[in-house]
Motif scaffolding. Sequence first.
Motif, short mmCIF file in Angstrom:
data_model
loop_
_atom_site.label_atom_id
_atom_site.label_comp_id
_atom_site.label_asym_id
_atom_site.label_seq_id
_atom_site.Cartn_x
_atom_site.Cartn_y
_atom_site.Cartn_z
N PHE A 88 -49.32 86.56 -7.82
CA PHE A 88 -49.57 87.02 -8.55
C PHE A 88 -47.98 86.70 -9.07
O PHE A 88 -47.10 86.03 -10.66
N ARG A 89 -46.80 85.82 -8.66
CA ARG A 89 -45.57 85.57 -9.05
C ARG A 89 -45.74 83.84 -9.34
O ARG A 89 -44.94 83.56 -10.57
N ILE A 113 -59.12 87.51 -10.12
CA ILE A 113 -58.47 86.96 -8.78
C ILE A 113 -58.60 88.04 -8.16
O ILE A 113 -58.58 88.44 -6.67
N LEU A 114 -56.82 89.16 -8.43
CA LEU A 114 -56.56 90.07 -8.19
C LEU A 114 -57.19 91.42 -8.05
O LEU A 114 -57.80 91.75 -6.71
N LEU A 118 -51.20 94.86 -8.01
CA LEU A 118 -51.38 93.68 -9.58
C LEU A 118 -52.08 93.53 -10.42
O LEU A 118 -52.26 92.19 -11.08
N ALA A 119 -53.66 93.36 -9.73
CA ALA A 119 -54.14 93.23 -11.38
C ALA A 119 -54.29 93.75 -12.30
O ALA A 119 -54.58 93.68 -13.02
N GLU A 120 -53.35 95.00 -12.40
CA GLU A 120 -53.37 95.87 -13.65
C GLU A 120 -51.48 95.36 -14.44
O GLU A 120 -51.75 95.30 -15.87
N GLY A 121 -50.92 94.41 -13.52
CA GLY A 121 -49.53 93.68 -13.50
C GLY A 121 -50.33 92.20 -14.70
O GLY A 121 -49.56 92.54 -15.24
N ALA A 122 -51.84 92.18 -13.81
CA ALA A 122 -51.50 91.21 -14.68
C ALA A 122 -52.20 91.56 -16.22
O ALA A 122 -52.20 90.38 -17.14
N LEU A 123 -53.11 92.62 -16.05
CA LEU A 123 -53.43 92.93 -17.31
C LEU A 123 -52.59 92.73 -18.37
O LEU A 123 -52.55 92.87 -19.61
N GLY A 124 -51.51 93.34 -17.73
CA GLY A 124 -50.67 93.74 -18.96
C GLY A 124 -49.94 92.15 -19.27
O GLY A 124 -48.96 92.98 -20.57
#
Length: 114
Positions: free
Chosen positions: A10-11, A39-40, A48-54
């Motif tokens: 994610f980073r 992927i997450l 982290l998947a929610e963070g990627a959607l953000g």
Amino acid sequence: MESERSSEFFRIASNTWQEFMDSDQFHSAIACGFSAYLILREKDDERLAEGALGLVRVAIQAALHMDEDEDERTSCSYCGRSKPEVQLAAGAKAFICGSCVKDLSDFFASKKRT
């Protein structure tokens, strides 16, 4: 170990996303964020998947507003609220309100505890 790998992934993905955003390559940023989400999600890392959607959301907003005047798009890039409802802090390509700063601060503080 798996969560450390997901966090590192994610980073890297978010750093790449930021490079796309900084160079106004919004469609590439959307693709990067969505790829990270997929992927997450497969790794069952919901947080982290929610963070990627953000990241995807912010890139889509930037792509939709890239032709607007600055005054027309002065709203929080995360929750969408605008002045005078909230105070905004400006970044290179985005704005964030005090409420979202607090939410992110709480999120990262809880992450350090786990």
